[in-house]
Structures are given as C-alpha cells and as structure tokens.
Design an enzyme around this catalytic site. Structure first.
Site, PDB file in Angstrom:
ATOM      1  N   GLU A 161       3.668   3.322  12.580  1.00 45.97           N
ATOM      2  CA  GLU A 161       3.319   2.458  11.453  1.00 45.97           C
ATOM      3  C   GLU A 161       4.557   1.818  10.826  1.00 45.97           C
ATOM      4  O   GLU A 161       4.514   1.284   9.721  1.00 45.97           O
ATOM      5  CB  GLU A 161       2.519   3.248  10.414  1.00 45.97           C
ATOM      6  CG  GLU A 161       1.232   3.857  10.982  1.00 45.97           C
ATOM      7  CD  GLU A 161       0.014   2.921  10.969  1.00 45.97           C
ATOM      8  OE1 GLU A 161      -0.098   2.113  10.048  1.00 45.97           O
ATOM      9  OE2 GLU A 161      -0.827   3.022  11.886  1.00 45.97           O
ATOM     10  N   HIS A 229       0.207   6.386   4.313  1.00 47.62           N
ATOM     11  CA  HIS A 229       1.598   6.154   4.728  1.00 47.62           C
ATOM     12  C   HIS A 229       2.499   6.931   3.762  1.00 47.62           C
ATOM     13  O   HIS A 229       2.186   7.037   2.571  1.00 47.62           O
ATOM     14  CB  HIS A 229       1.976   4.667   4.628  1.00 47.62           C
ATOM     15  CG  HIS A 229       1.314   3.796   5.652  1.00 47.62           C
ATOM     16  ND1 HIS A 229       0.779   2.566   5.345  1.00 47.62           N
ATOM     17  CD2 HIS A 229       1.114   3.965   6.979  1.00 47.62           C
ATOM     18  CE1 HIS A 229       0.277   2.014   6.447  1.00 47.62           C
ATOM     19  NE2 HIS A 229       0.470   2.851   7.445  1.00 47.62           N
ATOM     20  N   CYS A 346       4.691  -2.107   0.129  1.00 46.47           N
ATOM     21  CA  CYS A 346       3.994  -2.442   1.387  1.00 46.47           C
ATOM     22  C   CYS A 346       4.254  -3.884   1.778  1.00 46.47           C
ATOM     23  O   CYS A 346       4.236  -4.226   2.957  1.00 46.47           O
ATOM     24  CB  CYS A 346       2.485  -2.291   1.224  1.00 46.47           C
ATOM     25  SG  CYS A 346       1.941  -0.642   0.823  1.00 46.47           S
TER      26      CYS A 346
END
Ligand code: SUG
Length: 415
Positions: A161, A229, A346
């Site tokens: 990721e 995450h 993000c």
C-alpha cells in the site's frame, strides 16, 4: 539541495462514495451518499496553496483515466452486477497519493538515487487498477534516471500500500535516514493490506542498508478499529515519531528498535486515556502532515474534524502549551476526501529530492494553482450520486474534465 516535496493528488472529476473499502470505516459509512467532486478538488487545491505558502515548494500528481474501460471489460459489467462492482472502474482513489508508491530518498539507497516503487494495492479491486497508470506518471515526473529509479510494483501475491505504511526518521531530510516499514497480519475482521514480504521486497529493491531498515507489526486491534493503513495512527518527520499509544503490536519494542538504529528518536505519544483509538481514527489526528517549517520548527496539518473533537483538540492544546517539537497545529478542510477515509496525509506523497530534478510540470506555483482552480470550477461535476455511475453522460463529462486539466498543464501525453 535535497528537500522534501509533497506531491498531492488532484482530486479527480469522478470522486464518489461507493463504499468500496472494507475496513475503512469512513468509506463504509458514507456509501451511497452524493459526492461533490468540484468542492472536493477545490478543497485539495486550497490545502496545496497553504503548504506552498508555508514551505515554498509543492508538487502534484494528476487524476488517472476514469472510467477505466479495460477494467469495465475485464469485469464483464453489463448492468446486472452489484453496484460496488460497477463503481470500481470509476473510482477517483488515486487522489490518495500516499498510496501511490513507497519512496526511499537518495541518502538511504545503495546507488545514491531516489527509488520509487508503485504500490500494487491488490487488496481492493478499485485500487488495484491504479499502479500501471501511476507508474507511467512517475516515470514522467521523476524521469531523470541520474536521480531517480522507478520500479515495477511487487508481485500481486503480496499486498503493498506504499508510503502509507512507511516512515522515515532522520536528523534532517537530506541526511541518511532510518526507514520503518509497518505491516499487518491477516486473520482479523478486516484485511491487513500491507504484507511483510511486500515491505521486505521493496526495501531490498531500493538497496536500503539492513542496519537502518526496520520492519514492525501494526497492532491488530488498530486494524480492527479501522486503521486500514498505519498512517491513520502514526506519522514521522525528521527525528519525531508522532503516534497513538496503540499503533503497533508491541509499542516499546518499536521504540527500542528504532532507537537502536537512530538514537536521536523523539517520540510524541498520545495515550489512550487522552484520545481513544476510536476517536483518533474518527478524527484522523495522526493522518496529519508533520512538516518541518522554514524556521526549523514543526507544524502539524490536521483535518478540521480534529478541532471539533473535545478530546483531540484538548490534547493538541495541551501539547502546544508544553515544550515539544510540534509548535503549531493547523486545521484544513478536506471533508470530501475525509468521508472516504482520506485525510491530509493520505492526499500527499513525500519525495525528498532536489526540485530542479523533477519535471517542472508537476510543481505548483500560485499562477498554476489559479489555472487548476479555474479548470476544476469550469469542468468538474458539481455532484455525483452513486446511481449515476455507469451512465454515458457522466462518463463523457468526467473524461472531458480530466482532458481539460491535462491540456491546461501541458500534460496531454498522459491522455
Ligand atoms: O484505500 N478510500 C481509500 C482511502 C485511502 C487513504 N489513504 C491513506 N490512509 N494513506 C482506501 O481505503 C474509498 C473509496 C470508496 O469507497 O468509494 C477508498 O478507496
């Protein structure tokens, strides 16, 4: 001169709430809501403008082509499928550039170049379509092979990721750092999206020094609570690790392991008694941009939602009254992205490099911000209802909006 540049993802014209990310509580709870792509993208540009003024440098990456016809065909979509499948080729999820790639700056790598590995994002269908187009863009933005190496994504067996599960500690951005990779273990209610072997592979491919590379496990309870995450519960900058007390499987082990490689580590830990894991995840306190400001002090760019939370804001005020390394807390409005689980951190990919080694078309200045805003205001749909996904009309307006932006930025080659 190496410096840290934040490359924000410009929020694409197909931004919508389809509830695609299992384990991402914001995404699930806004599923089916109307979205406001124009407002979303303007919020993103406003954030970039603020950081450009603060830091003097800011980059961006462009939205990827949507709807993705190749994926539509691969999924044999014919209108009889479940709506979430229909929505996947429309996702604007590349806005969250913290998931675009893992970046190891030149001072950390064996060949002295900055290495980037696009994240395969295989755990989620709508995100797994991103990496080939992301890689194509990275190859243009960071095309100077004397300074940058762009890898292929790791094989799909291993979920990766990108920078959202990677932290770097260093005396200053231009000196050799210690890179920390955070992975999850499968078995819980929600998927563990970052696999240990993906992290280890990226570290080897980037030529990192094993003595300065650390692999740590995310707290399964944090994943369970919605930290899909690691950057939802921890962020690092320079010598500072800003973390919730329940971010890692063994918190003390992590501090000890980092200190063994990097004795100057400064931990700013938020105890659960001050901010519960749940509230930290709801407000995205840790999905913050921890920035080194020109005077050497640090500022924390947090979502507005933090100011509205008594416990989070109370902790921030107490922290500022003390003598810690973070001297400012600056709220920004990125509510449209937040409703899909994407906070200020993000929305950006950090790349430590010399600005003059980057293709200048990916660097922002005030005039370009004006141009981008005008293009968004003129072309981005005002509102999308998830039921509209699949319609030809919407497809045409989304495609032409993106092409207008590429044209404005002299990047039609990404078309
Ligand atoms: O991958 N949300 C993204 C949010 C990514 C946040 N990134 C970081 N934490 N670095 C995700 O879960 C929701 C899309 C939808 O439901 O329509 C989504 O993909």
């Amino acid at each position: 001169m190496l410096t840290e540049i934040n490359f924000d993802g410009i929020i694409g014209p197909s931004h919508n709430y389809a509830g695609l990310s299992l384990g991402n509580i914001a995404s699930a709870s806004h599923a089916g809501d109307p979205s406001y792509p124009r407002a979303a993208a303007l919020q993103g540009v406003a954030k970039m403008r603020g950081n450009l003024a603060r830091l003097g440098v800011q980059g961006f990456l462009l939205p990827l082509p949507r709807p993705n016809d190749a994926l539509t065909q691969m999924l044999a979509l014919d209108g009889t499928e479940p709506p979430q499948l229909r929505a996947a080729p429309w996702s604007a999820s590349s806005m969250w550039t913290a998931n675009a790639a893992t970046v190891s700056p030149a001072p950390d790598t064996a060949d002295g170049r900055c290495h980037l590995t696009p994240a395969n994002l295989v755990t989620m269908l709508h995100r797994a379509q991103e990496w080939p187009d992301t890689q194509a863009q990275l190859k243009i933005a960071f095309g100077d092979t004397r300074h940058f190496a762009i890898h292929d994504a790791v094989p799909p067996t291993f979920g990766d990721e990108g920078a959202a599960n990677h932290m770097r500690l260093c005396e200053s951005h231009d000196t050799q750092g210690v890179e920390v990779f955070v992975y999850g273990k499968t078995g819980g209610r929600f998927p563990a999206r970052q696999h240990e072997q993906a992290s280890r592979l990226v570290a080897r491919a980037h030529g990192l020094d094993p003595a300065r590379t650390i692999f740590i496990e995310q707290n399964p309870a944090a994943i369970e609570a919605g930290a899909f995450h690691n950057d939802v519960v921890a962020v690092a900058n320079g010598p500072v690790l800003f973390t919730h007390a329940e971010a890692f499987a063994d918190q003390q082990l992590v501090y000890d392991a980092i200190r063994a490689a990097f004795p100057a580590l400064e931990v700013v830990e938020v105890p659960s008694s001050a901010v519960s894991l749940r509230e930290a995840i709801r407000t995205y306190l840790f999905n913050a941009q921890l920035l080194t400001l020109p005077d050497g002090s640090m500022g924390l760019i947090v979502p507005e939602e933090c100011r509205e939370s008594a416990s989070v804001w109370g902790w921030c005020e107490g922290m500022l009254a003390g003598n810690g390394p973070i001297r400012q807390v600056i709220p920004v409005d990125v509510r449209q992205s937040m409703a899909n689980g994407g906070g200020p951190a993000c929305l950006r990919l950090r790349v430590v490099c010399a600005p003059d080694t980057v293709d200048p078309r990916f660097l922002l200045d005030e005039a370009k911000a004006d141009l981008i805003e005008r293009t968004i205001a003129a072309h981005w749909p005002e509102q999308i209802d998830p039921a509209d996904l699949g319609s030809d009309n919407l497809a045409n307006s989304v495609i032409s909006a993106r092409l207008a932006l590429l044209d404005t930025l002299n990047l039609a080659q990404l078309g």
